[in-house]
Design an enzyme around this catalytic site. Structure first.
Site, short mmCIF file in Angstrom:
data_model
loop_
_atom_site.label_atom_id
_atom_site.label_comp_id
_atom_site.label_asym_id
_atom_site.label_seq_id
_atom_site.Cartn_x
_atom_site.Cartn_y
_atom_site.Cartn_z
N THR A 12 5.63 24.14 43.35
CA THR A 12 6.53 25.25 42.99
C THR A 12 6.15 25.86 41.65
O THR A 12 6.30 27.05 41.43
CB THR A 12 7.99 24.73 42.95
OG1 THR A 12 8.32 24.28 44.26
CG2 THR A 12 8.97 25.82 42.54
N SER A 56 3.12 20.17 47.41
CA SER A 56 2.76 18.75 47.30
C SER A 56 2.98 17.99 48.60
O SER A 56 2.44 16.90 48.78
CB SER A 56 3.50 18.09 46.14
OG SER A 56 4.87 17.95 46.42
N THR A 89 6.82 18.83 43.03
CA THR A 89 7.68 17.69 42.69
C THR A 89 7.97 16.79 43.90
O THR A 89 8.38 15.65 43.72
CB THR A 89 9.01 18.17 42.08
OG1 THR A 89 9.69 19.00 43.03
CG2 THR A 89 8.79 18.92 40.79
N ASP A 90 7.76 17.31 45.12
CA ASP A 90 8.15 16.52 46.30
C ASP A 90 7.43 15.17 46.38
O ASP A 90 8.03 14.16 46.72
CB ASP A 90 7.89 17.31 47.59
CG ASP A 90 8.87 18.48 47.76
OD1 ASP A 90 9.87 18.53 47.03
OD2 ASP A 90 8.63 19.33 48.63
N1 ASP Z 1 8.07 21.90 47.69
C1 ASP Z 1 7.56 21.91 46.36
C2 ASP Z 1 6.32 21.01 46.27
O1 ASP Z 1 6.47 19.82 46.19
C3 ASP Z 1 8.60 21.45 45.43
C4 ASP Z 1 8.23 21.52 43.97
O2 ASP Z 1 7.12 21.68 43.57
O3 ASP Z 1 9.17 21.38 43.20
O4 ASP Z 1 5.25 21.52 46.29
#
Ligand code: ASP
Length: 324
Positions: A12, A56, A89-90
Site C-alpha cells: 500500500t 504483499s 503490511t499484510d
Molecule cells: N494489501 C496491502 C499489502 O499488503 C496492505 C498494505 O500494504 O498495508 O500489500
C-alpha cells in the site's frame, strides 16, 4: 552521514487510487517513494534498490528468502550502514521474520510499510519511512536483528504481528511489547530481543501447510495433505496447544506417514505449553513426537519449518531447532 539502502518491494505504501477500478493499485516506483520524503536528506544518504512492486499477498516464502540474499550481498559493501525494506503490511511480519532467521549481516534492517495509500491525504508512508531510516541509521540498532518500524514504534521481527485490518496503529508485539520508539530525532531502545535464532539452509522446503483448529474439526484436511505427500504441517491449536479429537486423529495419521507436525497456538499471545496430558493436549502430542512451536504464531512457525526442513528431515533434530 550514514548510507542506508532502501529495498522496495511494493504494498500500500507504493499504491495509488485507480479511478477506473475505484481501488488502490501498485503505482509508485521505488525512487519516487523515497523522493516523497525530503526530510531523509538530513538523516542519511539513501540509495534505492527496487526488488519488486507487488501487494504483499503476492510475496512468497521463496521471494522472502531471495530478498535475504539481495540484502546480504549489498551488506558486503563497506559504504553501506543499514537497510530499510518497504513492504505491504499484510505479510510484512512474515518477511521480517524470514529475514531475521536467514540474514548473515548484523547491519540494521528495518521493515516498514503503510496502511494508507500514496493518494490518500493521510498517507502514513513518508512518516514510517523516515522513522525506519532513522532507526536503521542508529548505532543502537546494530545487532538487534530485523526490526519492524511503523507508527514510530520499533518491534522485533520474531514478536510482531498485524492486529488491525485498517488502523494505522496495527503492529503490536503481544505479550512482550515493542523494543523501542522513535521520538522526533531520537531512536530509543528500551530492551533487546534476546531470542533470535539463525536457520540458514541452502534452499527452503516450500510445501509446508498451516491448518487452523476449530471446534468439532475432523481429519479431512490432514487426509488431503497426507495424500499429497507434503513435507510438513503446522497446526494452530486451541489455548496452550490442545486440539479437537478429529485433529488429533489427523495429526497421528500424518506422523504415521512420516510427516513432521508442528503445534502452534491460534491464541493471540502466549505459548504452547505442556499443561495438560489429556487426549489432544500438547502434553499428549509431545509424547508422540509432535514439535511444539513455543511462542511462534502459525504463520511464523510455517516459515521456520520450511527453513528447518532445508537443514534436516529428522524429527528429533527438527524438534531441537524449534526448542532452541
Ligand atoms: N494489501 C496491502 C499489502 O499488503 C496492505 C498494505 O500494504 O498495508 O500489500
Amino acid at each position: 552521514m550514514k548510507k542506508i539502502i532502501a529495498v522496495t518491494t511494493g504494498g500500500t505504501i507504493a499504491m495509488k487510487l485507480d479511478p477506473k477500478t475505484g481501488g488502490l493499485v501498485p503505482a509508485v516506483s521505488g525512487e519516487d517513494l523515497l523522493a516523497a520524503v525530503p526530510a531523509l536528506q538530513s538523516v542519511a544518504k539513501i540509495e534505492v534498490v527496487e526488488e519488486s512492486n507487488v501487494p504483499s499477498g503476492h510475496i512468497t516464502p521463496q521471494m522472502m528468502f531471495d530478498l535475504a540474499k539481495t540484502i546480504d550481498k549489498l551488506a558486503q559493501r563497506p559504504d553501506v550502514d543499514g537497510f530499510v525494506v518497504t513492504h505491504g503490511t499484510d505479510t510484512l511480519e512474515e518477511t521480517a521474520y524470514m529475514l531475521d532467521m536467514t540474514l548473515n549481516t548484523e547491519k540494521p534492517v528495518c521493515v516498514t510499510g503503510a496502511m494508507r495509500g500514496a493518494s490518500d491525504t493521510s498517507w502514513d508512508g513518508p512518516g514510517n519511512i523516515l522513522a525506519a531510516v532513522k532507526t536503521a541509521a542508529s548505532d543502537d540498532a546494530v545487532g538487534q536483528g530485523v526490526l519492524v518500524v511503523l507508527n514510530d514504534v520499533i518491534h522485533a521481527a520474531r514478536e510482531v504481528t498485524k492486529t488491525h485490518s485498517v488502523n494505522t496503529d496495527t503492529f503490536q508485539s503481544p505479550w512482550w511489547g515493542p523494543i523501542g520508539h522513535v521520538y522526533f530525532d531520537r531512536v530509543v531502545f528500551k530492551r533487546k530481543s534476546v531470542s533470535r535464532q539463525k536457520i540458514q539452509p541452502n534452499e527452503l522446503v516450500p510445501d509446508v501447510y498451516l491448518i487452523k483448529s476449530v471446534a468439532g474439526m475432523d481429519d479431512f484436511l490432514f487426509k488431503c495433505l497426507i495424500e499429497k505427500g507434503v513435507s510438513g504441517i503446522v497446526v494452530e491449536a486451541f489455548g496452550c496447544g490442545n486440539v479437537p479429537l478429529g485433529v488429533r486423529k489427523g495429526i497421528f495419521e500424518a506422523r504415521s506417514a512420516g510427516i513432521p507436525v508442528v503445534l502452534a497456538t491460534r491464541v493471540f499471545a502466549g505459548r504452547v505449553a505442556r499443561v495438560y496430558s489429556y487426549m489432544g493436549s500438547a502434553g499428549e502430542m509431545y509424547s508422540h513426537g509432535i514439535i511444539l512451536a513455543e511462542e511462534l504464531s502459525g504463520q511464523k512457525a510455517r516459515l521456520k519449518l520450511m527453513l528447518a526442513l532445508g537443514i534436516t528431515k529428522d524429527n528429533e533434530k527438527l524438534r531441537e531447532i524449534f526448542q532452541q
